[in-house]
Design a protein around this motif. Structure first.
Motif, mmCIF file in Angstrom:
data_model
loop_
_atom_site.group_PDB
_atom_site.id
_atom_site.type_symbol
_atom_site.label_atom_id
_atom_site.label_comp_id
_atom_site.label_asym_id
_atom_site.label_seq_id
_atom_site.Cartn_x
_atom_site.Cartn_y
_atom_site.Cartn_z
ATOM 1 N N SER A 163 30.942 3.639 34.927
ATOM 2 C CA SER A 163 31.212 4.872 35.671
ATOM 3 C C SER A 163 31.131 6.128 34.795
ATOM 4 C CB SER A 163 32.598 4.795 36.318
ATOM 5 O OG SER A 163 33.569 4.718 35.298
ATOM 6 N N ALA A 164 30.976 5.961 33.481
ATOM 7 C CA ALA A 164 30.931 7.128 32.586
ATOM 8 C C ALA A 164 29.567 7.804 32.679
ATOM 9 C CB ALA A 164 31.207 6.681 31.151
ATOM 10 N N LYS A 165 29.557 9.124 32.472
ATOM 11 C CA LYS A 165 28.285 9.857 32.510
ATOM 12 C C LYS A 165 28.020 10.463 31.135
ATOM 13 C CE LYS A 165 27.794 10.872 37.343
ATOM 14 N NZ LYS A 165 29.043 10.170 37.785
ATOM 15 N N ARG A 207 33.058 11.999 30.914
ATOM 16 C CA ARG A 207 31.834 12.797 30.964
ATOM 17 C C ARG A 207 31.524 13.320 29.565
ATOM 18 N NH1 ARG A 207 35.230 15.854 34.639
ATOM 19 N NH2 ARG A 207 36.547 14.310 33.650
ATOM 20 N N VAL A 208 30.348 12.997 29.087
ATOM 21 C CA VAL A 208 29.935 13.405 27.742
ATOM 22 C C VAL A 208 28.787 14.400 27.886
ATOM 23 C CG1 VAL A 208 29.017 12.609 25.518
ATOM 24 C CG2 VAL A 208 30.628 11.165 26.787
ATOM 25 N N GLY A 209 28.977 15.614 27.372
ATOM 26 C CA GLY A 209 28.007 16.687 27.564
ATOM 27 C C GLY A 209 26.798 16.609 26.635
ATOM 28 N N SER A 266 33.598 3.429 21.949
ATOM 29 C CA SER A 266 33.967 2.771 23.185
ATOM 30 C C SER A 266 34.373 3.845 24.187
ATOM 31 C CB SER A 266 35.096 1.812 22.846
ATOM 32 O OG SER A 266 35.533 1.181 23.970
ATOM 33 N N ILE A 267 33.655 3.913 25.299
ATOM 34 C CA ILE A 267 33.840 4.991 26.277
ATOM 35 C C ILE A 267 34.329 4.387 27.589
ATOM 36 C CG2 ILE A 267 32.621 6.778 27.600
ATOM 37 C CD1 ILE A 267 30.768 7.157 25.220
ATOM 38 N N SER A 268 35.522 4.812 28.045
ATOM 39 C CA SER A 268 36.149 4.204 29.223
ATOM 40 C C SER A 268 35.675 4.851 30.528
ATOM 41 C CB SER A 268 37.669 4.293 29.105
ATOM 42 O OG SER A 268 38.114 3.518 28.022
ATOM 43 N N ALA A 269 36.337 4.496 31.614
ATOM 44 C CA ALA A 269 35.904 4.883 32.964
ATOM 45 C C ALA A 269 35.915 6.396 33.189
ATOM 46 C CB ALA A 269 36.797 4.201 33.992
ATOM 47 N N ASN A 270 34.942 6.877 33.930
ATOM 48 C CA ASN A 270 34.851 8.272 34.386
ATOM 49 C C ASN A 270 34.818 9.323 33.284
ATOM 50 O OD1 ASN A 270 35.024 7.341 37.089
ATOM 51 N ND2 ASN A 270 37.246 7.132 36.785
ATOM 52 N N LEU A 329 39.249 7.446 26.099
ATOM 53 C CA LEU A 329 39.924 6.790 27.227
ATOM 54 C C LEU A 329 39.545 7.417 28.573
ATOM 55 C CD1 LEU A 329 43.112 6.341 25.140
ATOM 56 C CD2 LEU A 329 41.707 4.478 26.024
ATOM 57 N N ASP A 330 40.022 6.823 29.670
ATOM 58 C CA ASP A 330 39.603 7.208 31.027
ATOM 59 C C ASP A 330 39.683 8.714 31.292
ATOM 60 O OD1 ASP A 330 39.670 4.494 31.245
ATOM 61 O OD2 ASP A 330 40.997 4.427 32.981
ATOM 62 N N ASP A 331 38.732 9.190 32.067
ATOM 63 C CA ASP A 331 38.745 10.543 32.642
ATOM 64 C C ASP A 331 38.698 11.684 31.615
ATOM 65 O OD1 ASP A 331 39.097 9.486 35.342
ATOM 66 O OD2 ASP A 331 41.146 9.013 34.698
#
Ligand code: GDD
Length: 409
Positions: free
Chosen positions: A300-302, A320-322, A314-318, A333-335
């Motif tokens: 779910s990560a973008k 957003r990486v610009g 390690s990139i968790s749920a939701n 972590l998440d969000d």
């Protein structure tokens, strides 16, 4: 049949893990994108004839409910969380739930600490244990003489592998062979715990009697039912041909601090390369970011295609990486939102945090030092162009100036 028990402890045990344990029980903190306890659980799946997995702890049931039901479905093995009303110690907790553990009449019981990171060679341990024929076989490893005092130190017979001597975290050096916190027992372990706790209660009662005889201020009695596996069981059973050792030559670490969780996240990512490569980001295809080494990205990560991530990320749920973001050795972590051209190195970024453009969050990466990695607690805001070096930031803080070697309370 075989069952596995994983000791997850409880909230009071997690103090060294702050600020990451404020809202999430330490056993559920993600390493390589999976809850810490997930790694021993998935290792249990390789045990032949595994009937059930129990998690024993004194966290609230609801904290584990979701995870336990989803992992039961995924593994097709019942995973149950058993809550102690109070801490009983590592052996006391096992004993407290003996009826449930023995429900399927298992011939063997695995007992694992949740806060160790290794490749859990469980099927091999079981086979070796059967050959030894004792009550228990424990996983051991050689560590440096300087670090051994943090663990249970032991002496084993070089030929028979029998445990000859055991001391828990001794002040003076005994041996560089240490206890990894992974065991396989026969049901005879319950009789052994019974024997020891009766002995302890007798001693406690003696204290009571003497206090009636005028020494009422000397009331230091042992808490009834609190039995530690290491000091109370392993030490007295050593040298009695009941306990044996299985030495691992592979990796092993203990996860007591956020720094060690970052290191272990990397070790588990490296293991995925061998066991579950599908969990690692590949970075191929023109639309995805550049990936270096072992990286986990939640589906779910973008991640912007111009970002560069890895190794040990390690990139968790939701999340957003610009655009233009660089991530090296970190757990996000998440969000979390990371805006353009920000750099994160040797850090853990807490849930719902927000990092402005051109900001830097970094540390030296000394996993054992207090400020060796930078930690942002939950919902921390780092404003544009702010630099955070070797620092710990508690939840809900906003940083509008740069900081170095600081703990922001
Ligand atoms: N359910 C429950 N109840 N779990 C407990 C309790 C309890 O009362 N007390 C400890 N645990 C869990 C912890 O969460 C951890 O997973 C495990 O049992 C061992 O914790 P400790 O007893 O605090 O020991 P330790 O981690 O400092 O050291 C032990 O593990 C090392 C390996 O990591 C010792 O056995 C050392 O000898 C060993 O080297």
């Amino acid at each position: 049949k075989v069952v596995a028990v994983i000791m997850v402890g409880g909230p009071t045990k997690g103090t060294r893990f702050r600020p990451l344990s404020f809202n999430t029980p330490k056993p559920l903190f993600p390493l390589a994108g999976q809850p810490m306890v997930h790694h021993p659980i998935s290792a249990c799946k390789r045990i032949p004839n595994l009937a059930q997995i129990f998690l024993i702890g004194f966290y609230e049931e609801r904290e584990f409910a979701l995870y336990v039901s989803s992992i039961s479905n995924e593994l097709k093995v019942p995973v149950r969380y058993l809550k102690e009303d109070k801490p009983h110690g590592s052996a006391g907790g096992l004993y407290y739930f003996r009826d449930m553990i023995m429900e399927d009449c298992p011939s063997h019981i695995f007992l694992l600490n949740c806060d160790v990171c290794c490749n859990f060679p469980l099927p091999d341990m079981l086979e070796t244990h059967r050959r030894f024929g004792g009550i228990g076989t424990m996983l051991v490893i050689k560590v440096s003489a300087e670090s051994a005092h943090q663990f249970g130190e032991l002496v084993a017979d070089p030929i028979t592998k029998e445990l000859l001597h055991y001391t828990e975290k001794p002040e003076t050096f005994v041996s560089d062979l240490i206890n990894c916190g992974v065991y396989v027992f026969t049901p005879g372990i319950f009789t052994a715990i019974e024997g020891v706790s009766t002995h302890m209660e007798d001693r406690a009662n003696l204290h009571h009697t003497s206090s009636f005889e005028g020494l009422q201020y000397v009331t230091r009695t042992l808490p009834t039912g609190f039995v530690r596996l290491d000091q109370d069981i392993l030490s007295p059973l050593a040298g009695k041909k009941q306990l044996y050792t299985y030495e691992t030559m592979d990796f092993w670490e203990q996860i007591k601090t956020p720094g060690m969780s970052l290191k272990c996240s990397g070790l588990y990512l490296a293991q995925f390369r061998l066991t579950s490569p599908h969990l690692l980001a590949s970075g191929d295809g023109t639309k995805s970011a550049t990936v270096i080494g072992d990286v986990y990205v939640h589906p779910s990560a973008k991640v912007h295609p111009t970002a560069k991530i890895g190794p040990n990320v390690s990139i968790s749920a939701n999340v957003r990486v610009g655009a233009g973001v660089r991530l090296i050795s970190c757990i996000v972590l998440d969000d979390v939102e990371i805006k353009e051209n920000t750099v994160i190195i040797n850090s853990i970024v807490g849930w719902k945090s927000s990092l402005g453009k051109w900001s830097r969050v970094q540390a030296d990466g000394d996993y054992n030092a207090k400020l060796g990695i930078t930690i942002l607690g939950e919902a921390v805001t780092v404003e544009d162009e702010v630099v955070v070096i070797n620092s710990i930031v508690l939840p809900n803080k906003t940083l509008n100036v740069s900081v170095q070697e600081e703990i922001i309370l």
